[in-house]
Design a protein around this motif. Structure first.
Motif, mmCIF file in Angstrom:
data_model
loop_
_atom_site.group_PDB
_atom_site.id
_atom_site.type_symbol
_atom_site.label_atom_id
_atom_site.label_comp_id
_atom_site.label_asym_id
_atom_site.label_seq_id
_atom_site.Cartn_x
_atom_site.Cartn_y
_atom_site.Cartn_z
ATOM 1 N N CYS A 1 0.839 -1.200 0.000
ATOM 2 C CA CYS A 1 0.000 0.000 0.000
ATOM 3 C C CYS A 1 0.874 1.252 0.000
ATOM 4 N N LEU A 2 0.255 2.379 -0.308
ATOM 5 C CA LEU A 2 0.971 3.656 -0.271
ATOM 6 C C LEU A 2 1.270 4.061 1.167
ATOM 7 N N LEU A 3 2.352 4.800 1.333
ATOM 8 C CA LEU A 3 2.743 5.293 2.654
ATOM 9 C C LEU A 3 3.135 6.756 2.531
ATOM 10 N N MET A 4 2.389 7.617 3.233
ATOM 11 C CA MET A 4 2.754 9.025 3.321
ATOM 12 C C MET A 4 3.634 9.220 4.551
ATOM 13 N N VAL A 5 4.765 9.880 4.376
ATOM 14 C CA VAL A 5 5.710 10.107 5.470
ATOM 15 C C VAL A 5 5.737 11.591 5.797
ATOM 16 N N ILE B 1 6.575 16.456 3.619
ATOM 17 C CA ILE B 1 5.832 15.245 3.288
ATOM 18 C C ILE B 1 6.516 14.517 2.138
ATOM 19 N N GLU B 2 6.671 13.206 2.289
ATOM 20 C CA GLU B 2 7.225 12.353 1.248
ATOM 21 C C GLU B 2 6.212 11.252 0.941
ATOM 22 N N HIS B 3 6.334 10.657 -0.223
ATOM 23 C CA HIS B 3 5.425 9.588 -0.619
ATOM 24 C C HIS B 3 6.242 8.338 -0.933
ATOM 25 N N SER B 4 5.830 7.245 -0.336
ATOM 26 C CA SER B 4 6.585 6.007 -0.479
ATOM 27 C C SER B 4 5.608 4.831 -0.502
ATOM 28 N N ARG B 5 6.133 3.648 -0.196
ATOM 29 C CA ARG B 5 5.319 2.442 -0.139
ATOM 30 C C ARG B 5 5.592 1.761 1.193
ATOM 31 N N PHE B 6 4.601 1.051 1.716
ATOM 32 C CA PHE B 6 4.713 0.552 3.073
ATOM 33 C C PHE B 6 5.873 -0.421 3.261
ATOM 34 N N ARG C 1 -3.813 12.777 -4.347
ATOM 35 C CA ARG C 1 -2.945 11.745 -4.917
ATOM 36 C C ARG C 1 -3.596 10.356 -4.950
ATOM 37 N N SER C 2 -4.870 10.291 -4.696
ATOM 38 C CA SER C 2 -5.612 9.024 -4.808
ATOM 39 C C SER C 2 -5.203 7.977 -3.785
ATOM 40 N N TYR C 3 -4.874 8.401 -2.579
ATOM 41 C CA TYR C 3 -4.691 7.445 -1.479
ATOM 42 C C TYR C 3 -6.044 6.808 -1.158
ATOM 43 N N ARG C 4 -5.972 5.600 -0.623
ATOM 44 C CA ARG C 4 -7.182 4.873 -0.209
ATOM 45 C C ARG C 4 -7.370 5.075 1.294
ATOM 46 N N PHE C 5 -8.623 5.226 1.732
ATOM 47 C CA PHE C 5 -8.912 5.643 3.105
ATOM 48 C C PHE C 5 -9.539 4.529 3.942
ATOM 49 N N LEU C 6 -9.423 4.717 5.258
ATOM 50 C CA LEU C 6 -10.035 3.912 6.324
ATOM 51 C C LEU C 6 -9.364 2.546 6.474
ATOM 52 N N SER C 7 -10.053 1.585 7.076
ATOM 53 C CA SER C 7 -9.420 0.378 7.631
ATOM 54 C C SER C 7 -8.551 -0.395 6.650
ATOM 55 N N TYR C 8 -9.014 -0.578 5.418
ATOM 56 C CA TYR C 8 -8.268 -1.345 4.430
ATOM 57 C C TYR C 8 -7.492 -0.440 3.475
ATOM 58 N N GLY C 9 -7.347 0.833 3.843
ATOM 59 C CA GLY C 9 -6.712 1.790 2.947
ATOM 60 C C GLY C 9 -5.212 1.913 3.166
ATOM 61 N N ASP C 10 -4.664 3.049 2.740
ATOM 62 C CA ASP C 10 -3.221 3.295 2.800
ATOM 63 C C ASP C 10 -2.827 3.847 4.164
ATOM 64 N N ALA C 11 -1.540 4.125 4.338
ATOM 65 C CA ALA C 11 -1.008 4.424 5.656
ATOM 66 C C ALA C 11 -0.168 5.698 5.681
ATOM 67 N N GLN C 12 0.133 6.123 6.899
ATOM 68 C CA GLN C 12 1.011 7.250 7.168
ATOM 69 C C GLN C 12 2.076 6.862 8.177
ATOM 70 N N LEU C 13 3.241 7.453 8.048
ATOM 71 C CA LEU C 13 4.271 7.403 9.076
ATOM 72 C C LEU C 13 4.475 8.840 9.538
ATOM 73 N N LEU C 14 4.119 9.118 10.777
ATOM 74 C CA LEU C 14 4.209 10.461 11.335
ATOM 75 C C LEU C 14 5.334 10.498 12.363
ATOM 76 N N LEU C 15 6.278 11.419 12.193
ATOM 77 C CA LEU C 15 7.426 11.529 13.090
ATOM 78 C C LEU C 15 7.457 12.907 13.716
ATOM 79 N N SER C 16 7.859 12.959 14.992
ATOM 80 C CA SER C 16 7.956 14.248 15.668
ATOM 81 C C SER C 16 9.378 14.459 16.184
#
Length: 409
Positions: free
Chosen positions: A33-37, A44-49, A394-409
């Protein structure tokens, strides 16, 4: 601070989510799946899980929720020939025995808090029954409603073949996985595996910790090979996770209570680690942050049965270091001669909250007007809308079976 947080309008956390952007099924390869970082500086970067091992900071420690979704939805029909009205019983949490492990291991009946669909057709004194087959053995499951409180009912389950069949076996054979209502479809056979993380092992949830659905055994091995330790906590996800905030301000929203279980060894490690704690999913975030506040409660001599919803924002909340708070928690466990913490949490994490333990999270794209979106906003300093706008563009897929994010602080 509590006044500012409770006055937040949920209208500020709404966004248009087209129906076709909701993922009804996962990808065939769940780690593709897609991964937003989102980096700490907000870029913001765009990658794959499956690139996650190389995207995690090298000093990370990855903490995931090992809860397992149960076949919580049971469908009965009235009448001796079972041709009458359909009545759905949705298991929420055990009452007797109250402990999940003991309830699932029970061979002579148990009681659960349940939601009942078509409740008016379940008249007082009526026993519902359902014939099932467990390991080649014909068994009859019976359900008796013994009490009601608001929208919930107390249901006593019993079955034939006592002392041979456990309640875990019963619901595995009789029930079905309760997929989220926003998927807009019935449960399918593929959901039995799709809607479980590959590391799920502790039965008790009625919803999956969905950020973890993207992991595969090979990806977990790659995380370990990258030198990133992996640890587990347990939070049994309740049906309240599906509920949007219906009040105008979040101060009038009542958070659901969820059981957490954390080994003493992990609490001790967190008290002294210099590693960046990255939580897999909002359930792991809520568990880890609850540890800090339960430690503060322990330092105040308060009982640790449940973390109240607004305690983290209270002016009476002591400002302890993470090490001191977790040490107070460890001392309480030592006094009770316990090797694990078992408590409930109602914590709400919203703008105005200060994170103490979690410095990164893997999460999905959440429903509008949800407490999960409030949590993401709190973690990103209110930057959620920019990320979601880009995901929609960018056509990410949403909710339980959708795409993901990696959030860093």
């Amino acid at each position: 601070m509590i006044t500012d947080t409770t006055s937040i309008s949920i209208d500020d956390f709404d966004y248009p989510l087209p129906d076709h952007r909701i993922a009804r099924h996962p990808l065939a390869d769940r780690d593709r799946c897609l991964l937003m970082v989102r980096r700490p500086d907000g870029t913001i970067e765009h990658s794959r899980f499956d690139s996650l091992p190389s995207l995690l900071p090298s000093d990370s420690i990855l903490v995931a929720n090992n809860t397992r979704v149960i076949n919580a939805r049971l469908r009965f029909r009235k009448g001796d020939d079972r041709s009458g009205a359909r009545i759905e019983v949705f298991c929420l949490e055990p009452i007797a025995p109250a402990d999940y492990e003991r309830s699932f291991a029970s061979t002579d009946g148990c009681e659960w808090t349940c939601f009942v669909g078509n409740s008016k057709r379940w008249t007082d004194g009526l026993t519902l029954s359902l014939p099932i087959v467990v390991d080649g053995m014909e068994v009859e499951l019976r359900a008796d409603r013994t009490g009601r409180s608001g929208n919930a009912s107390t249901v006593r389950f019993s079955w034939t073949a006592p002392r041979q069949v456990t309640f875990s076996q019963i619901i595995s054979a009789a029930g079905e996985i309760p997929i989220p209502p926003y998927l807009g479809r019935n449960t399918e056979s593929s959901d039995s595996s799709d809607y479980q993380t590959v590391y799920s092992r502790i039965e008790g949830s009625v919803a999956a910790p969905t950020a973890g659905l993207h992991f595969t055994p090979s990806l977990l091995d790659a995380v370990s090979q990258a030198g990133i330790p992996r640890r587990e906590v347990t939070l049994h996800v309740g049906a309240g996770t599906f509920q949007p905030v219906k009040s105008d301000t979040i101060g009038h929203h009542e958070m659901h209570s969820e059981l957490i279980v954390v080994d003493r060894s992990l609490i001790s490690e967190l008290a002294s680690t210099d590693r960046r704690v990255v939580a897999v999913g909002t359930t792991s975030v809520r568990t880890l942050e609850s540890l800090y506040h339960l430690g503060c409660m322990a330092a105040q001599g308060l009982p640790l049965t449940e973390l109240p919803q607004w305690y983290p924002y209270s002016p009476d909340h002591p400002e302890l270091s993470v090490a001191d708070a977790l040490q107070a928690l460890l001392s309480r466990l030592d006094a009770g001669k316990s090797d694990r913490l078992v408590a409930s949490t109602r914590i709400i994490i919203a703008p105005g909250y200060r994170f103490r333990i979690v410095r990164g999270m893997v999460t999905n794209f959440h429903q509008p007007r949800s407490t999960l979106l409030l949590l993401v906003s709190a973690f990103t300093g209110g930057d959620w809308r920019r990320m979601y706008d880009e995901a929609l563009h960018r056509s990410y897929r949403f909710l339980s079976y959708g795409d993901a994010q990696l959030l860093l602080s």
